[in-house]
Design a protein around this motif. Structure first.
Motif, PDB file in Angstrom:
ATOM      1  N   GLU A 329       0.823  -1.208   0.000  1.00  0.00           N
ATOM      2  CA  GLU A 329       0.000   0.000   0.000  1.00  0.00           C
ATOM      3  C   GLU A 329       0.856   1.256   0.000  1.00  0.00           C
ATOM      4  O   GLU A 329       0.540   2.237  -0.692  1.00  0.00           O
ATOM      5  N   ILE A 330       1.948   1.245   0.762  1.00  0.00           N
ATOM      6  CA  ILE A 330       2.837   2.406   0.804  1.00  0.00           C
ATOM      7  C   ILE A 330       3.509   2.620  -0.550  1.00  0.00           C
ATOM      8  O   ILE A 330       3.563   3.746  -1.066  1.00  0.00           O
ATOM      9  N   ILE A 331       4.014   1.536  -1.138  1.00  0.00           N
ATOM     10  CA  ILE A 331       4.665   1.651  -2.443  1.00  0.00           C
ATOM     11  C   ILE A 331       3.663   2.109  -3.496  1.00  0.00           C
ATOM     12  O   ILE A 331       3.947   2.992  -4.312  1.00  0.00           O
ATOM     13  N   PHE A 332       2.470   1.518  -3.475  1.00  0.00           N
ATOM     14  CA  PHE A 332       1.436   1.890  -4.440  1.00  0.00           C
ATOM     15  C   PHE A 332       1.027   3.349  -4.264  1.00  0.00           C
ATOM     16  O   PHE A 332       0.870   4.089  -5.250  1.00  0.00           O
ATOM     17  N   TYR A 334       2.842   5.757  -3.000  1.00  0.00           N
ATOM     18  CA  TYR A 334       3.943   6.647  -3.398  1.00  0.00           C
ATOM     19  C   TYR A 334       3.981   6.816  -4.919  1.00  0.00           C
ATOM     20  O   TYR A 334       4.014   7.947  -5.425  1.00  0.00           O
ATOM     21  N   TYR A 335       3.947   5.716  -5.644  1.00  0.00           N
ATOM     22  CA  TYR A 335       4.036   5.821  -7.098  1.00  0.00           C
ATOM     23  C   TYR A 335       2.765   6.421  -7.693  1.00  0.00           C
ATOM     24  O   TYR A 335       2.825   7.098  -8.730  1.00  0.00           O
ATOM     25  N   LYS A 336       1.638   6.219  -7.031  1.00  0.00           N
ATOM     26  CA  LYS A 336       0.419   6.850  -7.528  1.00  0.00           C
ATOM     27  C   LYS A 336       0.445   8.356  -7.269  1.00  0.00           C
ATOM     28  O   LYS A 336      -0.046   9.148  -8.079  1.00  0.00           O
ATOM     29  N   SER A 337       1.022   8.754  -6.144  1.00  0.00           N
ATOM     30  CA  SER A 337       1.189  10.184  -5.885  1.00  0.00           C
ATOM     31  C   SER A 337       2.121  10.810  -6.908  1.00  0.00           C
ATOM     32  O   SER A 337       1.877  11.936  -7.373  1.00  0.00           O
ATOM     33  N   CYS A 338       3.181  10.099  -7.269  1.00  0.00           N
ATOM     34  CA  CYS A 338       4.092  10.606  -8.302  1.00  0.00           C
ATOM     35  C   CYS A 338       3.355  10.778  -9.628  1.00  0.00           C
ATOM     36  O   CYS A 338       3.532  11.794 -10.326  1.00  0.00           O
ATOM     37  N   LEU A 501     -21.493   4.262  -1.572  1.00  0.00           N
ATOM     38  CA  LEU A 501     -20.210   3.623  -1.327  1.00  0.00           C
ATOM     39  C   LEU A 501     -19.468   4.336  -0.213  1.00  0.00           C
ATOM     40  O   LEU A 501     -19.496   5.562  -0.108  1.00  0.00           O
ATOM     41  N   THR A 502     -18.807   3.551   0.600  1.00  0.00           N
ATOM     42  CA  THR A 502     -17.939   4.143   1.608  1.00  0.00           C
ATOM     43  C   THR A 502     -16.691   4.692   0.934  1.00  0.00           C
ATOM     44  O   THR A 502     -16.210   4.147  -0.057  1.00  0.00           O
ATOM     45  N   SER A 503     -16.199   5.775   1.456  1.00  0.00           N
ATOM     46  CA  SER A 503     -15.016   6.392   0.864  1.00  0.00           C
ATOM     47  C   SER A 503     -13.823   5.466   1.024  1.00  0.00           C
ATOM     48  O   SER A 503     -13.563   4.921   2.094  1.00  0.00           O
ATOM     49  N   GLY A 504     -13.105   5.261  -0.070  1.00  0.00           N
ATOM     50  CA  GLY A 504     -11.966   4.358  -0.060  1.00  0.00           C
ATOM     51  C   GLY A 504     -10.737   5.014   0.534  1.00  0.00           C
ATOM     52  O   GLY A 504     -10.714   6.204   0.885  1.00  0.00           O
ATOM     53  N   LYS A 505      -9.690   4.224   0.645  1.00  0.00           N
ATOM     54  CA  LYS A 505      -8.428   4.720   1.161  1.00  0.00           C
ATOM     55  C   LYS A 505      -7.805   5.693   0.171  1.00  0.00           C
ATOM     56  O   LYS A 505      -8.099   5.638  -1.029  1.00  0.00           O
ATOM     57  N   PRO A 506      -6.916   6.580   0.636  1.00  0.00           N
ATOM     58  CA  PRO A 506      -6.335   7.576  -0.283  1.00  0.00           C
ATOM     59  C   PRO A 506      -5.609   6.966  -1.466  1.00  0.00           C
ATOM     60  O   PRO A 506      -5.610   7.548  -2.551  1.00  0.00           O
ATOM     61  N   SER A 512      -2.221  10.655  -2.051  1.00  0.00           N
ATOM     62  CA  SER A 512      -2.100  11.484  -0.852  1.00  0.00           C
ATOM     63  C   SER A 512      -3.345  12.335  -0.689  1.00  0.00           C
ATOM     64  O   SER A 512      -4.104  12.552  -1.638  1.00  0.00           O
ATOM     65  N   GLN A 513      -3.530  12.840   0.513  1.00  0.00           N
ATOM     66  CA  GLN A 513      -4.732  13.612   0.807  1.00  0.00           C
ATOM     67  C   GLN A 513      -4.753  14.925   0.039  1.00  0.00           C
ATOM     68  O   GLN A 513      -5.805  15.349  -0.464  1.00  0.00           O
ATOM     69  N   ASP A 514      -3.595  15.582  -0.080  1.00  0.00           N
ATOM     70  CA  ASP A 514      -3.537  16.860  -0.801  1.00  0.00           C
ATOM     71  C   ASP A 514      -3.861  16.668  -2.277  1.00  0.00           C
ATOM     72  O   ASP A 514      -4.631  17.460  -2.868  1.00  0.00           O
ATOM     73  N   LEU A 515      -3.298  15.652  -2.882  1.00  0.00           N
ATOM     74  CA  LEU A 515      -3.590  15.401  -4.294  1.00  0.00           C
ATOM     75  C   LEU A 515      -5.034  14.955  -4.490  1.00  0.00           C
ATOM     76  O   LEU A 515      -5.656  15.288  -5.514  1.00  0.00           O
ATOM     77  N   ASN A 516      -5.579  14.223  -3.527  1.00  0.00           N
ATOM     78  CA  ASN A 516      -6.993  13.854  -3.615  1.00  0.00           C
ATOM     79  C   ASN A 516      -7.877  15.090  -3.636  1.00  0.00           C
ATOM     80  O   ASN A 516      -8.816  15.186  -4.443  1.00  0.00           O
TER      81      ASN A 516
END
Length: 895
Positions: A329-332, A334-338, A501-506, A512-516
């Motif tokens: 999840e952390i790796i995913f 990070y690369y999704k934020s990039c 739907l329940t809100s999913g994880k960032p 990240s929350q800012d990019l969301n």
């Protein structure tokens, strides 16, 4: 004497080390042992201090009212974040240095043995201690000397005797070292171990002070020799951190079988590293698992308790599964934020006051990706393979979440879906550089359930079709000025049931929350309408494979609505008089309005009239939606043509048409064909077949892209289909004139029905302004004008429409008033007719615009025509080979 020794290194080369270098190596090993002992001792001290001082108050406000075990108070809640970080770093230091020293075992073994041999022989052969010589002297070291040299050695003085042996990598045994320590102890103490001043105190031993210091130094060296000779066991003892896991006392006192995983100190360290991913911390993320290895080894070898090992093994399985899950999840994330930061609109970032928060701090996961052999409890685990498997699963879960989120929203969410899929695709591109992931498009097709080569539908296409029929067409209204659809506030049809739907994880959004928040702000701009940006997103997301299915579903819906509308229109036709003449000009505006109201006796058919208008609205929505699709496809085709034109040799012609500069070949095929010929003619070239394959592929690509240069219009296709569908109802909606000339009194044609509907609707919107565009919008005009145009009734409508005649009467009356200055009649125009006249003018402008679009995209001479000659005689419909069966090439929509 500076002795030299030749050793074999790990790479097989010979290395010559001097006696000084070997001594330095010995000192460094001793220093390493001391450092490891000091670090491990500090962890012991901290652990003892924590156990003796449990936490009194839980700092976590969410857990303040919960009752905790004693073990939780001394471990889980007793370590601050800084203490966890320091402990994790210290564990990493201990295990890293211990591993490095363990790897150098065979490299430094002979140097250590020789150094110890020198120390022992230098002491026992220089001192007049016969027992020590008997126990430890190595006389074989002088066996390589000649007989004269050996004889001269016996006559040398004590000063010369200290250098008469040659060192060898032969270390003393543990028994010899213990005997030497015993002899020194007996010599110094005289059998009295409690003598005043300590063992080496100068009180009655009769030994000179200098000799006591030498004996003391050698005595303590002997204690180090034991640890150095047992090199592997010493490192294992110094790096043993098993005490950090054992908690049997607290299990017994708490009367529980096992504590939660959150109470385990090794997992606490791993979890801390996962919650605070930093460059230095991530590299030590697996170090706490060595604590489990130490605990398991201690349980089996020292305690000899299998049940303890079983507990450790169960916890390790759970901890490692959680580690892989959270690490992915952390790796995913990070690369999704990039990827999200890379795709974020630069103008949006520049307009933000805190644009730096959208930049992603770099992290190094390459070290983790290289871990193919992680040893845990004797098992070798390929962490890279586990990460790859879990990452493929995460991509599929993310795709399914995005699709399910789109399926539970309306059609306006297609822009957000496109943005999220673009971010996900770029994330896959970044991660594919490090891991062997499945193909992105293969996973997307799998989640859309269209892996089959003969499947022309998908989850997105099916959802678009369902939303079009159940929600979009009935409940959205068109604003022709803005070219947008908006949701009607007075929708007559209920939308399909949607699941909250329940809100999913960032990490399921942008990482990240800012990019969301940034992308949610961008998506919010397109959430309340449907326009050209949404249509471009539809084309990109659905793709050319499923678009024909959507188009076929819309055309079938248009045909179905027309068929359902036939009896309703017939009911309105029955209420009209048999003959309807032109409006009288002598009655003025008021007289014309009264005359029209007497003709349109639809008071009892209000529900039928409302249903016809809404059917027309759905047909108009569908036609305008197809026109937006045509615009979007032309934009993408133009962009593709600009990219492929140089390779196809396409140039502009004199007639403003595109033509090919080469006949039969393109610049790309000519280039690769010449290269293939040159390679084939060269016998020294190793593999000419690859160039031949490239040449054939270039020819195939040229044929594909040439066929896309002359693509047809989707709107023209839809209008032709609609025209063919209208042929079935032509006799009911368009009566042929009996005399051969235009019949101005006919009342059964479709244009008469729509003329009455338009007039009544305009009157109602003037009386109740809140109803304007809230229920019907401009799409009724699109459907009605398209039907009248394809039936050949445009000129009839423009000549005999009630609203158009009403405007003509108003213009004549205004001109008469201005000439006669009759204020009485002028006052009539000021009594509420201005709004009605303005509404009629807007309706006429809209109808004229729709007719102009239809004439441009569907000329009558190319489809089915009905024109009027200059003499006034009608030119009857010219049949064209255009039936519904001609459109069976479109794929049927599967249920």
């Amino acid at each position: 004497m500076n002795q030299m020794t030749i050793l074999k290194t790990s790479d097989g080369t010979d290395t010559e080390w001097s006696r000084e270098v070997k001594g330095n190596m010995y000192d460094m090993v001793v220093e390493g042992f001391q450092l490891l002992s000091r670090w491990t001792g500090r962890i012991w001290e901290q652990c003892a201090w924590k156990f003796s001082r449990p936490c009194k108050e839980v700092l976590d406000s969410n857990q303040a009212s919960t009752t905790f075990f004693d073990y939780e108070k001394v471990v889980r809640w007793n370590y601050t974040a800084d203490e966890r970080r320091a402990l994790l770093e210290l564990v990493g230091y201990i295990k890293s240095i211990g591993l490095m020293m363990q790897g150098c075992d065979t490299l430094v073994a002979e140097a250590l043995w020789e150094t110890i041999h020198v120390e022992v022989q230098d002491f026992v052969q220089d001192k007049i201690l016969s027992d020590m010589r008997t126990l430890s002297a190595d006389w074989m070291a002088n066996s390589n000397k000649t007989e004269p040299e050996l004889q001269s050695m016996h006559h040398d003085s004590d000063e010369n005797r200290q250098n008469t042996f040659y060192p060898r990598p032969v270390a003393p045994t543990a028994a010899q070292i213990h005997c030497l320590q015993f002899l020194i102890c007996e010599l110094v103490s005289g059998g009295n171990l409690r003598k005043p001043g300590g063992l080496f105190g100068n009180s009655g031993s009769g030994i000179p002070v200098e000799d006591l210091k030498l004996l003391e130094t050698f005595f303590y060296k002997l204690s180090f020799f034991l640890h150095i000779l047992d090199y592997t066991a010493t490192i294992g003892t110094l790096t043993d951190l098993s005490f950090l896991w054992f908690r049997e006392f607290y299990l017994e006192s708490s009367r529980v079988i096992q504590f939660p995983i959150e109470c385990s100190l090794p997992w606490m360290l791993v979890d801390y590293a996962l919650e605070l991913p930093e460059a230095g911390i991530l590299e030590s993320i697996l170090m706490p698992f060595d604590i489990y290895n130490d605990s398991a080894q201690h349980a089996l070898s020292a305690l000899k308790q299998r049940f303890l090992y079983d507990e450790i093994e169960a916890e390790v399985d759970l901890s490692f599964d959680l580690l892989v899950h959270k690490l992915n999840e952390i790796i995913f994330s990070y690369y999704k934020s990039c990827a999200a930061s890379e795709l974020l609109d630069k103008s949006f970032v520049a307009a933000c006051e805190e644009g730096d928060k959208y930049n992603v701090k770099p992290l190094r996961f390459e070290v983790i990706f290289k871990l193919r052999r992680v040893k845990v409890l004797g098992r070798t685990i390929n962490l890279r393979s586990l990460i790859t498997q879990r990452m493929n699963k995460l991509f599929r879960e993310n795709m399914d979440f995005l699709l399910e989120r789109f399926e539970n929203g309306d059609l306006c969410g297609i822009v957000e879906l496109q943005l999220q899929l673009e971010i996900l695709e770029l994330t896959h591109h970044f991660l594919s550089k490090c891991l062997e992931l499945d193909s992105y498009f293969l996973m997307l097709h799998e989640m859309q359930e269209n892996l089959s080569l003969v499947s022309y539908s998908s989850r997105i296409a099916t959802q678009i079709c369902n939303e079009m029929q159940n929600d979009f067409l009935p409940n959205f209204v068109l604003c022709n000025t803005t070219q947008r659809f908006v949701r009607s506030l007075r929708g007559t049809h209920q939308s399909s049931q949607r699941t909250n739907l329940t809100s999913g994880k960032p990490y399921l959004y942008c990482g990240s929350q800012d990019l969301n928040m940034a992308y949610q702000s961008i998506a919010a701009l397109h959430r309340d309408f449907f326009g050209l940006p949404h249509m471009i997103a539809v084309v990109k997301v659905v793709g050319p494979r499923s678009l024909p299915g959507i188009l076929r579903a819309l055309l079938d819906h248009i045909s179905t609505k027309m068929t359902a509308m036939v009896p309703k229109v017939s009911g309105l036709q029955e209420a009209l008089p048999k003959a309807v003449g032109l409006l009288p000009f002598d009655g003025g505006v008021a007289g014309c309005q009264k005359f029209i109201n007497e003709i349109l006796t639809w008071e009892e058919k209000a529900e039928l009239r409302r249903e016809v208008l809404h059917d027309l609205k759905e047909i108009g929505n569908a036609l305008y939606w197809i026109s937006l699709l045509d615009i979007a496809l032309r934009e993408l085709d133009t962009a593709q043509f600009m990219q492929t034109a140089p390779w196809l040799g396409a140039i502009p012609g004199n007639d403003s048409q595109i033509k090919l500069a080469y006949t039969g070949h393109t610049p790309l095929t000519i280039l690769l064909s010449s290269a293939a010929n040159a390679v084939v003619s060269n016998p020294a070239f190793p593999n000419p077949s690859s160039f031949l394959v490239m040449s054939k592929q270039a020819e195939a690509a040229s044929l594909i892209y040439k066929s896309n240069m002359n693509t047809g219009s989707v709107l023209e296709y839809a209008l032709a289909f609609t025209s063919a569908a209208l042929d079935k109802h032509y006799s009911k909606w368009s009566a042929s004139p009996k005399t051969g000339f235009i019949d101005i009194t006919t009342s059964k044609d479709f244009y008469r029905v729509f003329s009455g509907l338009q007039f009544v609707y305009l009157e109602e919107t003037v009386l109740d302004p809140s109803r304007k565009y809230e229920a019907l919008g401009d799409s009724v005009a699109w459907a009605s004008c398209a039907i009248m145009y394809l039936l050949g009734q445009q000129q009839h409508f423009e000549l005999f429409d009630f609203s158009y005649q009403f405007l003509n009467v108003a213009e004549v009356e205004n001109a008469t008033v201005s000439l006669t200055t009759d204020r009485a009649k002028g006052s009539i125009l000021s009594q509420g007719y201005e709004k009605l006249l303005e509404a009629m003018r807007k309706a006429r402008r809209l109808n004229n615009y729709v007719f102009s679009i239809l004439r441009a995209r569907c000329p009558l001479e190319d489809k089915v025509a009905c024109a009027i000659k200059q003499s006034g005689a009608p030119l009857h419909r010219v049949k064209f080979a255009n039936t519904v069966s001609a459109f069976e090439t479109l794929p049927q929509r599967t249920v």
